[in-house]
Design a protein around this motif. Sequence first.
Motif, PDB file in Angstrom:
ATOM      1  N   SER A  70       0.833  -1.206   0.000  1.00  0.00           N
ATOM      2  CA  SER A  70       0.000   0.000   0.000  1.00  0.00           C
ATOM      3  C   SER A  70       0.864   1.250   0.000  1.00  0.00           C
ATOM      4  N   ILE A  71       0.282   2.329  -0.505  1.00  0.00           N
ATOM      5  CA  ILE A  71       0.884   3.655  -0.381  1.00  0.00           C
ATOM      6  C   ILE A  71      -0.147   4.604   0.221  1.00  0.00           C
ATOM      7  N   VAL A  72       0.345   5.603   0.925  1.00  0.00           N
ATOM      8  CA  VAL A  72      -0.480   6.715   1.400  1.00  0.00           C
ATOM      9  C   VAL A  72       0.339   7.975   1.173  1.00  0.00           C
ATOM     10  N   ALA A  73      -0.290   8.979   0.562  1.00  0.00           N
ATOM     11  CA  ALA A  73       0.419  10.234   0.276  1.00  0.00           C
ATOM     12  C   ALA A  73      -0.251  11.401   0.986  1.00  0.00           C
ATOM     13  N   ALA A  74       0.563  12.389   1.313  1.00  0.00           N
ATOM     14  CA  ALA A  74       0.072  13.647   1.905  1.00  0.00           C
ATOM     15  C   ALA A  74       0.773  14.780   1.171  1.00  0.00           C
ATOM     16  N   THR A  75       0.198  15.191   0.049  1.00  0.00           N
ATOM     17  CA  THR A  75       0.902  16.105  -0.851  1.00  0.00           C
ATOM     18  C   THR A  75       0.514  17.563  -0.684  1.00  0.00           C
ATOM     19  N   ARG A  76      -0.476  17.882   0.107  1.00  0.00           N
ATOM     20  CA  ARG A  76      -0.876  19.274   0.323  1.00  0.00           C
ATOM     21  C   ARG A  76      -0.703  19.585   1.802  1.00  0.00           C
ATOM     22  N   GLN A  77       0.441  20.159   2.149  1.00  0.00           N
ATOM     23  CA  GLN A  77       0.744  20.436   3.550  1.00  0.00           C
ATOM     24  C   GLN A  77       1.003  21.923   3.753  1.00  0.00           C
ATOM     25  N   SER A  78       0.443  22.444   4.830  1.00  0.00           N
ATOM     26  CA  SER A  78       0.678  23.836   5.220  1.00  0.00           C
ATOM     27  C   SER A  78       0.998  23.851   6.704  1.00  0.00           C
ATOM     28  N   GLY A  79       0.994  25.019   7.321  1.00  0.00           N
ATOM     29  CA  GLY A  79       1.477  25.134   8.683  1.00  0.00           C
ATOM     30  C   GLY A  79       0.832  24.206   9.697  1.00  0.00           C
ATOM     31  N   GLU A  90      -7.429  -7.115   1.579  1.00  0.00           N
ATOM     32  CA  GLU A  90      -8.081  -7.913   2.632  1.00  0.00           C
ATOM     33  C   GLU A  90      -7.133  -8.280   3.765  1.00  0.00           C
ATOM     34  N   LEU A  91      -6.007  -7.567   3.890  1.00  0.00           N
ATOM     35  CA  LEU A  91      -5.060  -7.813   4.983  1.00  0.00           C
ATOM     36  C   LEU A  91      -4.943  -6.602   5.911  1.00  0.00           C
ATOM     37  N   GLY A  92      -5.748  -5.583   5.661  1.00  0.00           N
ATOM     38  CA  GLY A  92      -5.707  -4.389   6.497  1.00  0.00           C
ATOM     39  C   GLY A  92      -4.527  -3.484   6.230  1.00  0.00           C
ATOM     40  N   CYS A  93      -3.891  -3.639   5.068  1.00  0.00           N
ATOM     41  CA  CYS A  93      -2.659  -2.870   4.804  1.00  0.00           C
ATOM     42  C   CYS A  93      -2.917  -1.376   4.734  1.00  0.00           C
ATOM     43  N   ALA A  94      -3.958  -0.965   4.022  1.00  0.00           N
ATOM     44  CA  ALA A  94      -4.228   0.465   3.883  1.00  0.00           C
ATOM     45  C   ALA A  94      -4.526   1.096   5.237  1.00  0.00           C
ATOM     46  N   GLU A  95      -5.335   0.428   6.033  1.00  0.00           N
ATOM     47  CA  GLU A  95      -5.678   0.983   7.341  1.00  0.00           C
ATOM     48  C   GLU A  95      -4.447   1.028   8.251  1.00  0.00           C
ATOM     49  N   ARG A  96      -3.652  -0.001   8.218  1.00  0.00           N
ATOM     50  CA  ARG A  96      -2.438  -0.064   9.043  1.00  0.00           C
ATOM     51  C   ARG A  96      -1.489   1.085   8.680  1.00  0.00           C
ATOM     52  N   LEU A  97      -1.294   1.292   7.360  1.00  0.00           N
ATOM     53  CA  LEU A  97      -0.395   2.356   6.923  1.00  0.00           C
ATOM     54  C   LEU A  97      -0.999   3.723   7.187  1.00  0.00           C
ATOM     55  N   LEU A  98      -2.303   3.874   6.973  1.00  0.00           N
ATOM     56  CA  LEU A  98      -2.956   5.158   7.199  1.00  0.00           C
ATOM     57  C   LEU A  98      -2.825   5.583   8.658  1.00  0.00           C
ATOM     58  N   ARG A  99      -2.955   4.653   9.574  1.00  0.00           N
ATOM     59  CA  ARG A  99      -2.783   4.981  10.988  1.00  0.00           C
ATOM     60  C   ARG A  99      -1.356   5.462  11.253  1.00  0.00           C
ATOM     61  N   ARG A 100      -0.389   4.795  10.639  1.00  0.00           N
ATOM     62  CA  ARG A 100       1.005   5.213  10.816  1.00  0.00           C
ATOM     63  C   ARG A 100       1.213   6.629  10.281  1.00  0.00           C
ATOM     64  N   VAL A 101       0.679   6.904   9.109  1.00  0.00           N
ATOM     65  CA  VAL A 101       0.830   8.222   8.500  1.00  0.00           C
ATOM     66  C   VAL A 101       0.156   9.291   9.360  1.00  0.00           C
TER      67      VAL A 101
END
Length: 329
Positions: free
Chosen positions: A233-242, A258-269
């Motif tokens: 999985s990938i998760v991006a955060a490309t619009r960041q301000s203060g 079906e392994l919870g990868c997106a949710e696991r990574l999203l929590r980390r991000v």
Amino acid sequence: MASRVESYTHASDIDDAVIDALKSNEGAANTIYPFILKAKDFPRDGSQLWIAHFEHNGQVTFVLSCTRGVLGDYPVFIFTTKPPTERKDITQPLGQLAQALRASVAPERVFAVFSCEAVTCEFARIWTELTGTDVEREYYRATFSYCTAATFTPSSQLRPLPENRDLAIWLGPANESHTAKVAELCHKFAATSEPYLLTPERALLEAKAMISRKEVWVHVIQEGVHGEREIASIVAATRQSGRVSAITKVFTNPRWRELGCAERLLRRVCKDLLAEKERLVLYVGVGNNAARVYHRVGFQGLAGHGEVEGVETYLELGFDSQRVEIGFW
């Protein structure tokens, strides 16, 4: 004094009152404000345009952007300081914005408009009357949501990996060694976001840009000692301000679903970002099953239990594809 509009072709020239209005509404202004912060270092090449509407008392009520990023022209984005209860009389200011935009760009440059639903619909109607470019279809209807440290759900609720598979995982910011595989997932993600499709070459350009700016995280997975290490999985955060970051791209390789990868990574991000930011925002398509994942992580207004302040519907309308030049965002 009458209401007026002002146009700016470089971020450094934008009136302080406009910057203050955006900064005071960082979450809702996320499609415009972070780009302005980056664009202050851009050359004066005429590729960027912002138009602000001022009421007779000098209050900024609307900001329109018609700008260009790494992958090409962005849609027209419109931000308003008006809360939902005050959006009934918006024809005049949006008409002034449309007139100023038409005076600065050709009609074919405006391939889509994205804003809160009432603003998008009224601007599209005005733009059609002004230029004869009809709305072709709805590109994107989304719920604008947010997560804070107070709403973020602890990681103890993560789905465990299946015990019958020998899986090893690693989560963290992407580095240059991940570029090719991140590009593959960018390409697949874009394939679900018509009309904003990417060639493999442009997907590689996007991956390189995000990795160089430390804007993308990866969930690496390996099955068995001799299995290949893949990006699940990938998760991006490309619009960041203060004080605000936006989650802008969440995608899981079909092989590892079906392994919870997106949710696991999203929590980390989210955990990483909330260590520095006050609020995370995102747009999730209406009817998209991913809303359940975002809700579990702590994003608000996605459970269907009544209205939540700060959560509302946004709409992107696309204009006649035979007359416009499609860009990307």
